[in-house]
Design an enzyme around this catalytic site. Structure first.
Site, PDB file in Angstrom:
ATOM      1  N   GLY A   1       0.832  -1.196   0.000  1.00  0.00           N
ATOM      2  CA  GLY A   1       0.000   0.000   0.000  1.00  0.00           C
ATOM      3  C   GLY A   1       0.865   1.243   0.000  1.00  0.00           C
ATOM      4  N   GLU A   2       0.359   2.311   0.589  1.00  0.00           N
ATOM      5  CA  GLU A   2       1.041   3.610   0.703  1.00  0.00           C
ATOM      6  C   GLU A   2       1.192   4.331  -0.645  1.00  0.00           C
ATOM      7  OE1 GLU A   2       4.891   3.192   2.534  1.00  0.00           O
ATOM      8  OE2 GLU A   2       4.126   2.066   4.235  1.00  0.00           O
TER       9      GLU A   2
END
Length: 347
Positions: free
Chosen positions: A313-314
């Site tokens: 993610g991120e």
């Protein structure tokens, strides 16, 4: 209800762009996906000499009511605000990759369950201190969901006004793979089991528990695939709703949208359910290792640029894919043609 005006990206420049691509000093199609990217970006920007200006990656962070008691998450909810501080301290993976590839990185508090006060570098768009537990009631009120969509859209419009024409989205929120799984299950008419993955560090026992809770949550509400906003309101997070609004505003402004992994694609599913032309503006960065992501991409007819087994993610997948987009633009603008290089074409 928020409203957007998203026109089809494709223009009468397609033939001229394709001719320019084919006349580069290479066999037809020899640069593969890079040629497809160049063609798509040229049509988005309506020019045969596209450029990328102020490429930006926006990480929206928010907390989820269901995660307070560890019902679907291996990590405690406090990790959300701790990771926001890590982003601001430039210590996370997305910081490393965005810095490497010279992308502007923004961190937005969409609704973290923490009072940050006033911190340099943190964009305060907080709707509330986390959503409600959708096992008990919808995660957001209609007003909250609309506000989150509008705040996400407004932030992207600000980026566009500053000259940005490519935006990628990332997220941080303990429990948001559960939300994304429910959104996917409802919009794609798939059983919950086919959508739920391990998320961050989930073992077999917690995965079984996660599936059971999500099946219970889905059964509580009578939602059909023709109700994307209601699905987002019921199961989404503030960060997911802001990403949805951001994607739609970017497409409305004819920006290139670089789509990250499982969570961001779930937000896109809600966006494209009401505005199918949004897909004209999307490049799909990578295939996440979350089990549901391939099904999402297949449903959207999308071809990811990378497949590295990532599921962090991120926005990390988007940051890793960005250089490929830049390379596609560079070959289109800088590579010699057969005529200019005086190279013979194939017969």
């Amino acid at each position: 209800m928020n409203s957007f005006n998203i026109l089809p990206a494709y223009s009468d420049l397609k033939q001229a762009l394709q001719q320019k691509i084919d006349n580069k000093t290479k066999p037809l199609g020899a640069l593969g996906r890079l040629e497809e990217i160049a063609l798509q970006v040229g049509q988005i920007q309506q020019t045969d000499a596209p450029v990328i200006n102020q490429p930006s990656l926006v990480v929206f962070a928010g907390d989820h009511g269901i995660a307070k008691h560890g019902l679907v998450n291996a990590f405690p909810q406090a990790v959300t605000h701790q990771m926001v501080l890590n982003f601001l301290g430039k210590g996370a993976a997305v910081n490393v990759f965005a810095r490497q590839h010279r992308m502007n990185l923004y961190v937005v508090d969409a609704g973290v369950n923490h009072d940050f006060g006033s911190l340099d570098g943190l964009v305060d768009a907080k709707i509330g201190f986390g959503t409600r537990n959708y096992l008990e009631e919808p995660a957001m009120t209609e007003a909250q969901c609309n506000e989150a969509i509008e705040k996400g859209a407004a932030f992207v419009r600000e980026l566009h006004a500053k000259g940005c024409n490519l935006v990628a989205f990332g997220e941080m929120g303990i429990g948001n793979t559960a939300s994304a799984s429910l959104i996917m299950s409802c919009l794609l008419n798939l059983p919950v089991d086919a959508c739920v993955g391990r998320g961050a560090g989930t073992d077999d026992e917690l995965l079984a528990q996660k599936k059971a809770h999500l099946q219970k949550a889905k059964a509580k509400y009578d939602l059909g695939s023709d109700q994307p906003w209601e699905i987002l309101q019921t199961f989404g997070g503030f960060e997911l709703a802001m990403i949805t609004g951001g994607i739609l505003a970017a497409a409305e402004a004819r920006m290139v949208v670089l789509v990250d992994g499982f969570i961001v694609t779930a937000a896109l599913l809600a966006a494209q359910a009401l505005y199918p032309t949004v897909l004209d503006y999307c490049l799909f960065a990578h295939l996440s290792d979350e089990q549901g992501h391939r099904k999402m991409l297949d449903y959207l007819g999308a071809k990811p640029l990378l497949s590295l087994g990532m599921r962090l993610g991120e926005g990390t997948g988007a940051a890793m894919a960005f250089p490929l987009v830049q390379s596609a633009i560079n070959f289109l603008n800088e590579m010699a043609s057969f005529e200019s290089a005086q190279v013979s074409k194939s017969q």
